[in-house]
Design an enzyme around this catalytic site. Structure first.
Site, PDB file in Angstrom:
ATOM      1  N   HIS A 164       9.690   7.284  -9.357  1.00 32.12           N
ATOM      2  CA  HIS A 164       9.231   8.351  -8.455  1.00 32.12           C
ATOM      3  C   HIS A 164      10.236   8.583  -7.332  1.00 32.12           C
ATOM      4  CE1 HIS A 164       5.148   9.030 -10.019  1.00 32.12           C
ATOM      5  NE2 HIS A 164       5.134   7.745 -10.301  1.00 32.12           N
ATOM      6  N   GLN A 183       5.436  11.910 -15.452  1.00 37.57           N
ATOM      7  CA  GLN A 183       5.493  13.288 -14.962  1.00 37.57           C
ATOM      8  C   GLN A 183       6.654  14.066 -15.599  1.00 37.57           C
ATOM      9  OE1 GLN A 183       4.988  10.629 -12.838  1.00 37.57           O
ATOM     10  NE2 GLN A 183       2.797  11.070 -12.560  1.00 37.57           N
ATOM     11  N   ASP A 200       5.217   1.906  -9.040  1.00 41.09           N
ATOM     12  CA  ASP A 200       4.410   2.281 -10.209  1.00 41.09           C
ATOM     13  C   ASP A 200       5.164   3.198 -11.161  1.00 41.09           C
ATOM     14  OD1 ASP A 200       4.300   4.335  -8.249  1.00 41.09           O
ATOM     15  OD2 ASP A 200       2.583   5.214  -9.273  1.00 41.09           O
ATOM     16  N   GLU A 201       4.701   3.191 -12.389  1.00 40.18           N
ATOM     17  CA  GLU A 201       5.065   4.151 -13.423  1.00 40.18           C
ATOM     18  C   GLU A 201       6.567   4.256 -13.686  1.00 40.18           C
ATOM     19  OE1 GLU A 201       1.224   7.123 -13.213  1.00 40.18           O
ATOM     20  OE2 GLU A 201       3.021   7.724 -12.124  1.00 40.18           O
ATOM     21  N   VAL A 202       7.238   3.129 -13.783  1.00 37.26           N
ATOM     22  CA  VAL A 202       8.623   3.134 -14.252  1.00 37.26           C
ATOM     23  C   VAL A 202       8.574   3.170 -15.776  1.00 37.26           C
ATOM     24  CG1 VAL A 202      10.759   1.813 -14.412  1.00 37.26           C
ATOM     25  CG2 VAL A 202       9.533   1.948 -12.236  1.00 37.26           C
TER      26      VAL A 202
END
Length: 843
Positions: A441, A483, A527-529
């Site tokens: 992100h 995303q 988060d969300e790597v």
């Protein structure tokens, strides 16, 4: 391209449905305009949903109509329409010969003509069939369309009309019937029997007598509470026609702030009798919350107009919070909010005793804080507008459009702005936790440092160019984030990444120090790597060869957060992050899974745990039992950006379910399995794990928040349910083992809470802080034999109706009894101020 720049103004008429969806932004407009004027836009667009789902798939078929509104022909080549869209989108069928949709990055797409496209004469239109992911509500629709051609090289925004699919209204009828059934369980509670304040205090008792507060009543304070006395004075100046004085000694009636040792650090006692008000507390925070309770005791209309005197009922009250960490997360990175709007939200949080604002300042789509010495972060990273290379600004996201001056796509807080915000929050005993999202992100930061690299390299200064670089220039790794970005992860093997992060941390510390605001932690995301990052990076290969503690790319996670932890610890701070900072990749039963990482368990990591679905239902408790400090941030109960319900017209995400005010109210922190809609179980909290649950948090993500009104609509009234659970002690129904008793206890508390909102708190919020645009619920409507019955979630609100198909106004008839189920009957809920919610049409 258009052959000339001459264009005519076009007027697009909207149906009743279009008026609400497009112009009112789904926030409950008081009235609907009949037309919108496109400011000389060369093209106009209409998006019509044909089928959702389409032909048994999980897709939606739509018709995109492109109309030439200019006086000149649109050529067959030389132009592109850009837009933002979640998920996939493609032109289908024979229309693929006319045009094609291309994916660029993130949610950014382009539509360009193909060989079959014919020049479009003025006044002519063309329709294209488009397949996309299934569109369940208005949030899913594409947005931010703009045209780029020779006449508009920087892009010009195009007006869009949304035409919902035909079943939308019939689905609304089914939803209205379910809402009616839910509302039937709500009982009326008299105003005299309401809770005195929200959130619910530990103990209270009304006494005889009334205190008459007027400007002649002085404020008397112990020296320790002088800042709170000044705050109280300024608050009373908003409701009284003259400002009361702060005096040194009590003579007759007075408002007294008194320091008293012992008790909870944020606790207080409050007494109101005929001689005045006494607030006692051990700390400034306790005194401040006593003041909030005093404000809550004032009649809700007190903030409408200044008055010569206000009557306050006699009461004794003691209070203290259940949790010391009561946080709301504001995301201003994806879409920006002004300093003034954030201050307005801080006032709201303070009123309901929320003491932490988790400030999500950086994201893939923007960096929102000035960092001295790194101007590119705001010169490039805080701006969104038309671009294909991100060299001067970032590409549009979430419909921000081509204009780099877009009010929500672009914007940042200067250092001075941020100091002002910190001081404003500190005066209200709200700690601001800054979030610098890493290593994923982080696209805005990466692109900003790329711009810095290019600038210094052009000057021949390669050392300065590489100083803060956040990626390995030779990295060939391929990945795609949740995303849909393929370039948003910091390379944790390059030393310059830590030079950058150290610079940011030190500047943040300096800002907080100058503001005189507390800084105990910095949130580093985590988060969300996505899978695939770093796997083809030469810098990573060199690190793995040189450092035996990092045998595999999966171990880079521990390597990175170990370094960040040391960076913060050396400066007296602890690390906060999303749950992944306490996890690692592992293979469980032959399948890859994220499991608890034991090596960080005793490092005072504070983990905001949002995942509580599927295999992660017990993740928060597993992390707490393992030794991590846990802030319960459960998506199914606390993600207040999620839509209130499944209505097609309701704004908000729904990937984590739907979250209305009841989801927050019914949350049971130490046994949240009881809070879930579907039965689930998992690891239980141990005694040690219970001690590691430090608090609760409600995030407000901003993908769809493009105005202050939308922000307040999603935040309120959900915030009041959160404040109740974060402050008040667990109610009896939270631990009752008998299911029948649990239901009865819960029903009574739920009704009491809704009555307090409908008859008092929301009326207060009509005026407090200039007024908040909270969501007004839709009416519950059900057919009973040949008549239509209606009800409302908030007792005290009014239902108005029409029988001619028109939208009810504040002057329409008040619903009092069931109506004949003939023709088109429209129901709309209104608050005490005469503002209406969304209309339900029964056909």
């Amino acid at each position: 391209m258009l052959r000339k720049n001459a264009m005519k103004c076009c007027i697009v008429s909207y149906s009743r449905l279009f008026q609400f969806v497009v112009l009112c932004g789904l926030v409950g407009c008081a009235s609907s305009p009949t037309a919108v004027v496109a400011d000389k836009a060369p093209l106009s667009l209409q998006w019509e949903i044909v089928a959702s789902p389409y032909s048994g798939t999980n897709q939606t078929l739509s018709l995109l109509t492109i109309s030439n509104q200019a006086t000149d022909t649109l050529d067959a080549t030389g132009w592109t329409i850009y837009f933002n869209n979640v998920g996939t989108a493609e032109i289908t069928g024979p229309d693929t010969a006319l045009a094609g949709i291309g994916f660029i990055n993130g949610d950014f797409f382009s539509l360009s003509p193909r060989q079959g496209w014919k020049p479009l004469a003025p006044g002519d239109s063309v329709q294209l069939r488009v397949l996309s992911r299934r569109l369940k509500n208005m949030t899913d629709l594409p947005k931010g369309f703009y045209l780029v051609d020779d006449g508009h090289p920087e892009g010009t925004a195009l007006p869009l009309v949304i035409k919902p699919f035909a079943q939308a209204d019939s689905l609304e009828i089914g939803l209205a019937a379910r809402i009616y059934a839910q509302n039937e369980t709500i009982t009326d509670v008299s105003v005299s029997a309401l809770l005195p304040v929200l959130p619910t205090p530990v103990a209270y008792a009304y006494t005889t007598g009334v205190f008459k507060l007027d400007p002649t009543v002085p404020i008397i304070t112990d020296a320790a509470f002088e800042p709170e006395a000044s705050y109280l004075q300024s608050e009373l100046a908003k409701v009284l026609d003259r400002v009361p004085e702060i005096a040194k000694a009590k003579q007759g009636k007075a408002l007294v702030l008194r320091q008293k040792a012992g008790g909870n650090a944020e606790g207080y006692s409050l007494t109101v009798d005929t001689t005045g008000v006494v607030i006692e507390a051990a700390t400034r925070a306790g005194a401040f919350y006593g003041i909030q309770t005093l404000k809550n005791l004032l009649p809700p209309t007190s903030w409408a107009d200044k008055q010569p005197a206000i009557a306050i009922p006699g009461i004794t009250l003691t209070d203290a919070p259940q949790f010391a960490h009561r946080a709301v997360m504001l995301d201003v990175a994806r879409n920006f909010q002004t300093k003034e709007q954030v201050m307005k939200i801080l006032d709201l949080l303070a009123l309901y005793k929320v003491n932490i604002m988790h400030f999500h300042l950086t994201e893939d789509e923007a960096w929102r804080l000035e960092i001295p010495g790194l101007p590119e972060l705001t010169d490039v990273g805080a701006k969104r507008g038309h671009t294909l290379d991100d060299a001067r600004r970032l590409m549009p996201s979430y419909g921000s459009g081509p204009d780099a001056d877009n009010a929500t796509g672009s914007g940042f807080y200067s250092r001075a702005d941020y100091i002002e915000l910190l001081q404003y929050a500190a005066a209200r005993h709200i700690r601001v936790i800054p979030e610098i999202e890493t290593p994923g992100h982080a696209r805005a930061a990466i692109k900003s440092m790329d711009a810095r690299y290019a600038s210094y390299l052009a000057k021949g200064d390669s050392a300065a160019a590489s100083q803060y670089l956040l990626r390995d220039l030779e990295d060939q790794s391929a990945y795609r984030s949740v995303q849909h970005w393929n370039d948003n992860v910091i390379n944790v093997a390059v030393p310059s990444a830590y030079v950058f992060l150290e610079k940011v941390v030190d500047e943040l510390i300096a800002i907080y120090k100058e503001a005189g605001a507390p800084l105990e932690t910095i949130h580093f995301g985590g988060d969300e790597v996505p899978n695939g990052v770093w796997e083809r990076s030469p810098a990573v290969r060199r690190l793995l060869a040189a450092d035996r503690s990092v045998p595999h790319t999966d171990d880079l996670w521990h390597y990175y957060f170990n370094r960040i932890n040391k960076l913060l610890s050396a400066r007296g701070l602890y690390l906060s992050g999303w749950e992944e900072i306490g996890m690692k990749k592992a293979v469980v039963n032959g399948r890859p899974r994220m499991v608890v990482e034991p090596r960080f368990a005793r490092e005072n990591f504070h983990t905001d745990v949002w995942a509580n679905q599927g295999a992660n239902v017990d993740l928060a408790y597993r992390l707490a039992n393992a030794g991590y400090k846990v802030v319960l941030t459960n998506v199914t109960n606390f993600y207040i950006d999620l839509a209130y319900n499944e209505s097609f017209y309701e704004p908000g995400q729904y990937w984590g379910g739907y979250v209305d005010i009841e989801k927050l109210f019914r949350f049971v922190p130490y046994d949240y399995y009881r809070s879930l809609e579907e039965k689930a179980s998992g690891e239980r909290l141990t005694a040690a794990g219970r001690a590691n649950i430090v608090g609760l948090q409600a995030p407000l993500w901003s993908e769809i928040i493009t105005s202050p009104e939308r922000m307040e609509y999603l935040l309120l009234p959900k915030l009041l349910g959160f404040a109740e659970r974060a402050w008040a002690a667990d109610p009896a129904w939270a631990s009752e083992s008998n299911e029948r008793k649990t239901k009865a206890l819960y029903a009574a508390d739920w009704s009491a809470f809704l009555n307090a909102l409908g008859k008092r708190e929301l009326s207060r919020l009509d005026h407090y802080g200039g007024g908040y645009q909270y969501r007004i619920p839709t009416a519950g409507v059900a057919q009973r034999d040949s008549k239509l019955a209606a009800n409302v979630q908030f007792p005290g609100f009014v239902i108005r109706y029409t029988t001619d198909g028109s939208e009810p106004t504040a002057q329409s008839a008040v619903y009092t009894e069931p109506l004949p189920a003939t023709g088109t009957v429209a129901f709309r809920v209104f608050n005490a101020a005469g503002r209406g919610g969304r209309t339900v049409y029964w056909k």
